[in-house]
Design a protein around this motif. Sequence first.
Motif, mmCIF file in Angstrom:
data_model
loop_
_atom_site.group_PDB
_atom_site.id
_atom_site.type_symbol
_atom_site.label_atom_id
_atom_site.label_comp_id
_atom_site.label_asym_id
_atom_site.label_seq_id
_atom_site.Cartn_x
_atom_site.Cartn_y
_atom_site.Cartn_z
ATOM 1 N N LEU A 164 3.812 0.608 0.204
ATOM 2 C CA LEU A 164 2.382 0.795 0.463
ATOM 3 C C LEU A 164 1.560 0.236 -0.702
ATOM 4 O O LEU A 164 0.557 -0.461 -0.500
ATOM 5 N N GLY A 165 1.986 0.535 -1.932
ATOM 6 C CA GLY A 165 1.288 0.009 -3.094
ATOM 7 C C GLY A 165 1.300 -1.508 -3.133
ATOM 8 O O GLY A 165 0.294 -2.151 -3.459
ATOM 9 N N LEU B 287 -3.675 -6.999 -0.435
ATOM 10 C CA LEU B 287 -5.025 -7.056 0.123
ATOM 11 C C LEU B 287 -6.060 -7.335 -0.965
ATOM 12 O O LEU B 287 -7.002 -8.115 -0.761
ATOM 13 N N VAL B 288 -5.889 -6.701 -2.128
ATOM 14 C CA VAL B 288 -6.831 -6.928 -3.236
ATOM 15 C C VAL B 288 -6.778 -8.382 -3.684
ATOM 16 O O VAL B 288 -7.815 -9.038 -3.859
ATOM 17 N N GLY C 17 -7.345 3.103 -10.751
ATOM 18 C CA GLY C 17 -6.496 4.041 -10.022
ATOM 19 C C GLY C 17 -5.806 5.020 -10.959
ATOM 20 O O GLY C 17 -5.728 6.225 -10.678
ATOM 21 N N GLY D 200 -7.223 -7.407 -9.882
ATOM 22 C CA GLY D 200 -6.155 -6.523 -9.432
ATOM 23 C C GLY D 200 -5.672 -5.596 -10.534
ATOM 24 O O GLY D 200 -5.419 -4.411 -10.295
ATOM 25 N N PRO E 89 3.092 -2.209 -7.631
ATOM 26 C CA PRO E 89 2.479 -3.539 -7.808
ATOM 27 C C PRO E 89 2.388 -3.973 -9.266
ATOM 28 O O PRO E 89 2.379 -5.172 -9.555
ATOM 29 N N GLY F 227 1.545 -3.492 -0.556
ATOM 30 C CA GLY F 227 0.666 -3.986 0.501
ATOM 31 C C GLY F 227 -0.801 -3.910 0.110
ATOM 32 O O GLY F 227 -1.578 -4.840 0.378
ATOM 33 N N LEU F 228 -1.197 -2.811 -0.527
ATOM 34 C CA LEU F 228 -2.592 -2.674 -0.957
ATOM 35 C C LEU F 228 -2.951 -3.717 -2.017
ATOM 36 O O LEU F 228 -4.053 -4.280 -2.005
ATOM 37 N N MET F 229 -2.021 -3.981 -2.942
ATOM 38 C CA MET F 229 -2.292 -5.001 -3.954
ATOM 39 C C MET F 229 -2.417 -6.379 -3.309
ATOM 40 O O MET F 229 -3.244 -7.206 -3.731
ATOM 41 N N VAL G 260 2.388 4.420 -6.030
ATOM 42 C CA VAL G 260 1.558 3.386 -5.413
ATOM 43 C C VAL G 260 1.010 2.422 -6.473
ATOM 44 O O VAL G 260 0.853 1.221 -6.222
#
Length: 407
Positions: free
Chosen positions: A350-351, A357-358, A374, A367, A230, A353-355, A226
Amino acid sequence: MTSKTTLPLYLTATAASLFGNSAIAIVLPWLVLERTGDPAMAGTVAAASALPGAIAAFAGGHLIDKVGRRRMSVLSDLGSASAVAALAIVDAVVGLNVAWFIGLGVLGALFDVPGMTARETLLANVSETSGVGLDKVAAWRGMLFGLSFLAGPAVAGWLLTLLPSIQVVWITATCSAAAALAIGLMPLRPTAIAAAEDNSPLAGFTHIRRSRPLLTLLVISLGSIVLVAPLLSVVLPAHFIALAAPGLLGLSLSAYAVGTMAGSGVYGWLFDGRRWTAWMVANLLYVVSAVLIATLSGFWLVAAGMMAAGLASGLLQPISTVVLTEHVPDALRGRVFGAYSALAMVASPLGLGLMALVLAGADLRVGAWVLAAGWALVGGYAIVAPGLKGYIQPEQEVADADHRPVG
């Protein structure tokens, strides 16, 4: 009796397959651009292959346990070779279009991951037949991963400057066929397919869920993926584009690849079975690397961070493979490895997508520091997780390692 040809043939198959996969990752988007002229379509073809790849990893694990590791490895590599060769054949007969690109890309993905998983599950058989320790076989395999990451895209790009893209497609198909041939010819001690108490395709997930150390290793592995996705796909490219130095991105990725090769080599020949020590060093290196990269300070600090991250990856890859090989029952090995591979393919998007959002609410530097935080969490958990030390290196192995010379 041990065989002197088993390990060289295994490494040849691994190298050929890894190079073929690295090369097609460059050649296929190039071919899509040549035939369609649409850059977005190259991304569409890659995205269309992601979900089938995850499904194939899961299903392939079940087939490995059912039909045998060697047979599944050979069939998968032959399937990959056929899918890649079909690009050239279709182009010559009717011409490639978007539907063909997506269909053949999906077909290739259905074979690639099961083939890699099958070769991974053969590690114990190769070690037993060759007489080479499991840790050293895994270290050799880790070095080849680093080499393919470094040289595969570069060689593919060089070939594209010399040859028509379709000829390069034939070369990559030949690589997969060569991998199948090497595994097929590889001497192995005969072993019967082990009988499993649970023949369900979901038995791998069930076994992981019931084993706290295996579940812990899975969480650490997925957490790492994850964070890596990114870093490689978003943070580094954006940083070097902001510096107006995209060429330095390639150098930083090369530093990571060189670090991976060095880390696996150090593990196999210097740590000499001291897995827990190597495990702690690797996770600390990951944290240090994340902090260096998070500074986003020019090239040298970031490149040093990538080198440290590569060293950590090179240490951790063989450890994880060996620990799973030793602890997972023979009859379940394909399904457990397949479950790990399937979830890993889900963790990467997933990683990303989360980045996304950040970065929707913060700049790139924030970021990068989120990724560093993390890594601190994942690295710390990997060191202090209950029961993991004894699982990675049982007490008897610690005593044996202490009485062996280093090297």
